[in-house]
Motif scaffolding. Structure first.
Motif, PDB file in Angstrom:
ATOM      1  N   ARG A 258       0.796  -1.233   0.000  1.00 40.46           N
ATOM      2  CA  ARG A 258       0.000   0.000   0.000  1.00 40.46           C
ATOM      3  C   ARG A 258       0.829   1.284   0.000  1.00 40.46           C
ATOM      4  NH1 ARG A 258      -2.604  -4.043   2.046  1.00 40.46           N
ATOM      5  NH2 ARG A 258      -4.881  -4.196   2.003  1.00 40.46           N
ATOM      6  N   PHE A 259       2.055   1.204   0.547  1.00 36.70           N
ATOM      7  CA  PHE A 259       2.774   2.456   0.781  1.00 36.70           C
ATOM      8  C   PHE A 259       4.174   2.525   0.177  1.00 36.70           C
ATOM      9  CE2 PHE A 259      -0.317   2.065   4.250  1.00 36.70           C
ATOM     10  CZ  PHE A 259      -1.021   3.245   4.064  1.00 36.70           C
ATOM     11  N   ALA A 260       4.655   1.453  -0.425  1.00 39.62           N
ATOM     12  CA  ALA A 260       5.973   1.534  -1.075  1.00 39.62           C
ATOM     13  C   ALA A 260       5.941   2.608  -2.155  1.00 39.62           C
ATOM     14  CB  ALA A 260       6.356   0.194  -1.675  1.00 39.62           C
ATOM     15  N   GLY A 261       6.912   3.513  -2.114  1.00 40.58           N
ATOM     16  CA  GLY A 261       6.980   4.599  -3.077  1.00 40.58           C
ATOM     17  C   GLY A 261       6.342   5.888  -2.594  1.00 40.58           C
ATOM     18  N   GLN A 262       5.668   5.848  -1.447  1.00 37.87           N
ATOM     19  CA  GLN A 262       5.023   7.052  -0.933  1.00 37.87           C
ATOM     20  C   GLN A 262       5.958   7.806   0.012  1.00 37.87           C
ATOM     21  OE1 GLN A 262       1.018   6.986   0.418  1.00 37.87           O
ATOM     22  NE2 GLN A 262       0.372   5.396  -1.025  1.00 37.87           N
ATOM     23  N   PRO A 263       5.846   9.118   0.049  1.00 36.23           N
ATOM     24  CA  PRO A 263       6.768   9.912   0.878  1.00 36.23           C
ATOM     25  C   PRO A 263       6.267  10.138   2.299  1.00 36.23           C
ATOM     26  CG  PRO A 263       5.448  11.365  -0.484  1.00 36.23           C
ATOM     27  CD  PRO A 263       5.038   9.961  -0.843  1.00 36.23           C
ATOM     28  N   PHE A 264       7.200  10.253   3.215  1.00 33.50           N
ATOM     29  CA  PHE A 264       6.951  10.789   4.545  1.00 33.50           C
ATOM     30  C   PHE A 264       7.315  12.265   4.470  1.00 33.50           C
ATOM     31  CE2 PHE A 264       7.725   6.336   5.462  1.00 33.50           C
ATOM     32  CZ  PHE A 264       6.809   6.040   6.475  1.00 33.50           C
ATOM     33  N   LYS A 265       6.336  13.137   4.545  1.00 32.60           N
ATOM     34  CA  LYS A 265       6.596  14.568   4.456  1.00 32.60           C
ATOM     35  C   LYS A 265       6.515  15.216   5.835  1.00 32.60           C
ATOM     36  CE  LYS A 265       5.151  15.259  -0.336  1.00 32.60           C
ATOM     37  NZ  LYS A 265       4.359  16.094  -1.260  1.00 32.60           N
ATOM     38  N   SER A 266       7.334  16.260   6.011  1.00 28.85           N
ATOM     39  CA  SER A 266       7.362  17.015   7.266  1.00 28.85           C
ATOM     40  C   SER A 266       7.518  16.095   8.463  1.00 28.85           C
ATOM     41  CB  SER A 266       6.095  17.864   7.403  1.00 28.85           C
ATOM     42  OG  SER A 266       6.000  18.803   6.362  1.00 28.85           O
ATOM     43  N   VAL A 267       8.594  15.320   8.435  1.00 22.73           N
ATOM     44  CA  VAL A 267       8.948  14.467   9.569  1.00 22.73           C
ATOM     45  C   VAL A 267      10.363  14.842  10.009  1.00 22.73           C
ATOM     46  CG1 VAL A 267       7.445  12.568   8.864  1.00 22.73           C
ATOM     47  CG2 VAL A 267       9.817  12.653   8.029  1.00 22.73           C
ATOM     48  N   ALA A 268      10.803  14.254  11.083  1.00 22.17           N
ATOM     49  CA  ALA A 268      12.172  14.491  11.565  1.00 22.17           C
ATOM     50  C   ALA A 268      12.779  13.172  11.995  1.00 22.17           C
ATOM     51  CB  ALA A 268      12.189  15.487  12.713  1.00 22.17           C
ATOM     52  N   ILE A 269      14.091  13.094  11.866  1.00 24.14           N
ATOM     53  CA  ILE A 269      14.832  11.918  12.307  1.00 24.14           C
ATOM     54  C   ILE A 269      15.833  12.339  13.370  1.00 24.14           C
ATOM     55  CG2 ILE A 269      16.690  10.340  11.605  1.00 24.14           C
ATOM     56  CD1 ILE A 269      15.195   9.771   9.071  1.00 24.14           C
ATOM     57  N   HIS A 270      15.907  11.555  14.426  1.00 21.11           N
ATOM     58  CA  HIS A 270      16.895  11.751  15.491  1.00 21.11           C
ATOM     59  C   HIS A 270      17.663  10.443  15.656  1.00 21.11           C
ATOM     60  CE1 HIS A 270      14.640  15.400  16.468  1.00 21.11           C
ATOM     61  NE2 HIS A 270      13.548  14.645  16.473  1.00 21.11           N
ATOM     62  N   PHE A 271      18.976  10.543  15.695  1.00 19.69           N
ATOM     63  CA  PHE A 271      19.790   9.335  15.832  1.00 19.69           C
ATOM     64  C   PHE A 271      21.066   9.648  16.588  1.00 19.69           C
ATOM     65  CE2 PHE A 271      23.159   6.487  14.063  1.00 19.69           C
ATOM     66  CZ  PHE A 271      22.688   5.298  14.631  1.00 19.69           C
ATOM     67  N   THR A 272      21.408   8.800  17.528  1.00 21.77           N
ATOM     68  CA  THR A 272      22.679   8.874  18.242  1.00 21.77           C
ATOM     69  C   THR A 272      23.336   7.508  18.145  1.00 21.77           C
ATOM     70  OG1 THR A 272      21.837  10.527  19.785  1.00 21.77           O
ATOM     71  CG2 THR A 272      23.830   9.333  20.418  1.00 21.77           C
ATOM     72  N   ASP A 273      24.562   7.465  17.615  1.00 22.40           N
ATOM     73  CA  ASP A 273      25.210   6.166  17.462  1.00 22.40           C
ATOM     74  C   ASP A 273      25.962   5.783  18.738  1.00 22.40           C
ATOM     75  OD1 ASP A 273      27.634   7.533  17.494  1.00 22.40           O
ATOM     76  OD2 ASP A 273      28.109   7.174  15.386  1.00 22.40           O
ATOM     77  N   SER A 274      26.575   4.617  18.716  1.00 22.40           N
ATOM     78  CA  SER A 274      27.234   4.091  19.907  1.00 22.40           C
ATOM     79  C   SER A 274      28.480   4.890  20.295  1.00 22.40           C
ATOM     80  CB  SER A 274      27.606   2.621  19.693  1.00 22.40           C
ATOM     81  OG  SER A 274      28.388   2.465  18.521  1.00 22.40           O
ATOM     82  N   GLN A 275      28.948   5.748  19.385  1.00 23.44           N
ATOM     83  CA  GLN A 275      30.099   6.595  19.692  1.00 23.44           C
ATOM     84  C   GLN A 275      29.682   7.979  20.189  1.00 23.44           C
ATOM     85  OE1 GLN A 275      33.284   6.592  16.715  1.00 23.44           O
ATOM     86  NE2 GLN A 275      32.316   4.840  15.727  1.00 23.44           N
ATOM     87  N   GLY A 276      28.389   8.190  20.278  1.00 22.08           N
ATOM     88  CA  GLY A 276      27.896   9.472  20.754  1.00 22.08           C
ATOM     89  C   GLY A 276      27.678  10.510  19.671  1.00 22.08           C
ATOM     90  N   ARG A 277      27.896  10.141  18.413  1.00 19.82           N
ATOM     91  CA  ARG A 277      27.638  11.084  17.318  1.00 19.82           C
ATOM     92  C   ARG A 277      26.130  11.205  17.125  1.00 19.82           C
ATOM     93  NH1 ARG A 277      31.279   8.675  12.533  1.00 19.82           N
ATOM     94  NH2 ARG A 277      30.103   6.826  13.172  1.00 19.82           N
ATOM     95  N   THR A 278      25.658  12.430  16.927  1.00 22.89           N
ATOM     96  CA  THR A 278      24.217  12.657  16.855  1.00 22.89           C
ATOM     97  C   THR A 278      23.809  13.256  15.513  1.00 22.89           C
ATOM     98  OG1 THR A 278      24.386  14.876  17.824  1.00 22.89           O
ATOM     99  CG2 THR A 278      24.086  13.031  19.348  1.00 22.89           C
ATOM    100  N   PHE A 279      22.567  13.000  15.183  1.00 18.13           N
ATOM    101  CA  PHE A 279      21.955  13.566  13.981  1.00 18.13           C
ATOM    102  C   PHE A 279      20.528  13.932  14.345  1.00 18.13           C
ATOM    103  CE2 PHE A 279      19.184  13.195  10.329  1.00 18.13           C
ATOM    104  CZ  PHE A 279      19.863  13.855   9.327  1.00 18.13           C
ATOM    105  N   SER A 280      20.100  15.116  13.944  1.00 15.47           N
ATOM    106  CA  SER A 280      18.726  15.544  14.188  1.00 15.47           C
ATOM    107  C   SER A 280      18.338  16.531  13.100  1.00 15.47           C
ATOM    108  CB  SER A 280      18.608  16.197  15.570  1.00 15.47           C
ATOM    109  OG  SER A 280      17.274  16.536  15.852  1.00 15.47           O
ATOM    110  N   ARG A 281      17.349  16.160  12.309  1.00 20.68           N
ATOM    111  CA  ARG A 281      16.986  17.035  11.194  1.00 20.68           C
ATOM    112  C   ARG A 281      15.549  16.745  10.738  1.00 20.68           C
ATOM    113  NH1 ARG A 281      21.173  17.184   6.371  1.00 20.68           N
ATOM    114  NH2 ARG A 281      22.482  17.522   8.219  1.00 20.68           N
TER     115      ARG A 281
END
Length: 461
Positions: A258-281
């Motif tokens: 049902r959803f393959a190919g559809q976009p997630f719009k106006s969302v955000a991702i937060h991620f911190t890896d095991s080394q403490g590097r972070t991403f937030s956007r």
């Protein structure tokens, strides 16, 4: 030791072979052609025409570079920022825009800060560039796939007419990375350089998609399906605990269909890896048949890829409503819904429906869906576990390549004495990576220019 060759002792032009006709190779050829009759510049490429990946990059609007501040710009090159800094300081976004303008291609800064040609196309720029290169005396040999060196140091090529050899006094390699093999970047150069002792990091996908892990709640459906197919409970449990074939990664069939190919719009991702590097956007990405891809995923891809390599998986948190606080979401989820279904309630109170609502049902179990606190937490921080990067040939670009530690400051590869003509490297075959947004092309242009200048310096020009 001075490796330069005085021009006064040269009767004929020095021959320079540029192998690879992408932006890095063409920029190296342009710099070399500026020496005039002192050099004979020959560009070789395995494809029928040059710039194929460049043209593909411009299919949706050619993103040449980015307008952000220099420090922010350089940070996009991560662990290789220090090595890329002098190259881009010499030929960065402003120089690249001026260069395009000299070709008659006006550029503009978009709302995102990215820089595009005014007509958004790559083909007019490439045509004007090739016209200028040919007028400067650059020669082109198409359908010449580089095979390495002959015993006497000649360059070997496979052509439709058979194997041919060419002599060169210097070589610039701009062969691309390992992504998009059908456009010429297939990484076939790795064993050729490895045989000569050149230090390189293994090629890996960059700016790539990922396969997701199946959700634990789907195990019950797998058990039911297995029972219908005659599989015993013991066989199914062995799979679950890792004694048999593991469950296949990817979405459930219900979600994927049902959803393959559809976009997630106006969302955000937060991620911190095991080394403490972070991403937030905040941004957008797309669901694929087996996982996720798209600009927001590409931006965090290097961290996810490295975490998977270290620990077997990586889990990022997906904020489905980044413009609402956790408290606001919880208030709306807890609001009495009367006889309305939960789906209708989420749509009415939070405008949460379609692929976003489906993602909640895909990744949360029934208990979490039924509990307003857990559901609200899932809306703001939905754990998405990825197991593997998609194959390198599907990636926008690649990481790894010829290591800067194995080159000098002018991008000349360090080889044993007597190894033959000097070899310089440029472009994506070098060991760096960057997100999309103009950073890839800028670095290719800048490193191609640096390699060309390295050859001129070697010959004392």
């Amino acid at each position: 030791m001075n490796h330069s060759t005085p021009l006064a002792n040269q009767i004929h032009p020095l021959r320079v072979a540029v192998i690879g006709g992408g932006p890095a190779g063409l920029m190296a050829a342009e710099v070399l052609a500026s020496a005039g009759p002192a050099l004979s510049v020959q560009v070789y490429d395995a494809m029928p025409s040059v710039g194929r990946k460049f043209l593909l990059a411009g299919k949706g609007g050619l993103n040449l570079t980015h307008s952000e501040a220099p420090d922010a710009f350089m940070s996009r090159y991560g662990e290789r920022s220090a090595q890329m800094q002098p190259l881009i300081a010499a030929f960065g976004p402003s120089e690249l825009r001026a260069w395009a303008g000299a070709l008659g291609v006006e550029t503009f800064i978009g709302s995102s800060g990215r820089v595009f040609p005014k007509d958004m196309k790559a083909a007019p720029l490439l045509r004007a560039w090739l016209h200028r290169l040919r007028n400067a005396g650059v020669q082109f040999s198409m359908r010449h796939r580089w095979l390495g060196w002959a015993d006497d140091g000649a360059l070997k090529f496979s052509t439709p007419a058979g194997e041919v050899q060419a002599q060169a006094d210097a070589v610039v390699l701009a062969l691309g990375g390992g992504s998009w093999a059908r456009l010429g970047s297939d990484g076939a150069w790795v064993p050729l350089l490895a045989a000569r002792g050149v230090a390189f990091a293994p090629l890996q996908p960059s700016n790539c998609g990922f396969d997701v892990a199946p959700r634990p709640a789907s195990e019950a459906r797998q058990a039911a399906d297995a029972a219908e197919q005659g599989e015993t409970r013991r066989e199914f449990l062995k799979e679950l605990i890792g004694q048999g074939k593991p469950p296949q990664a990817g979405w459930t069939e219900h979600f994927a269909s049902r959803f393959a190919g559809q976009p997630f719009k106006s969302v955000a991702i937060h991620f911190t890896d095991s080394q403490g590097r972070t991403f937030s956007r905040k941004g957008e990405f797309v669901a694929t048949a087996t996982g996720v891809e798209g600009s927001l995923i590409y931006a965090v891809s290097s961290l996810l890829r490295d975490e998977i390599a270290a620990h077997g998986s990586a889990t990022f948190l997906l904020d489905l409503l980044p413009d609402k606080s956790p408290e606001q979401v919880l208030v709306e989820v807890r609001h009495p819904r009367g006889s309305r279904s939960l789906s209708s309630h989420l749509k009415s109170r939070l405008n949460l429906d379609g692929i976003k609502a489906a993602m909640l049902y895909e990744l949360l179990d029934k208990e979490a869906i039924a509990d307003p606190v857990q559901l609200a937490a899932g809306i703001k921080a939905l754990p998405v576990r990825v197991l593997a990067a998609r194959p390198i040939d599907e990636a926008i670009s690649s990481a790894g390549g010829v290591m800067f530690e194995g080159m000098d400051a002018q991008l000349r590869v360090k080889m044993p004495e007597g190894a033959g003509q000097p070899v310089f490297c440029a472009g994506e075959m070098l060991d760096w990576e960057a997100p999309t947004g103009g950073y890839l092309l800028t670095a290719c242009f800048a490193s191609g220019r640096a390699a060309g200048q390295g050859v001129l310096s070697h010959f004392g020009l």
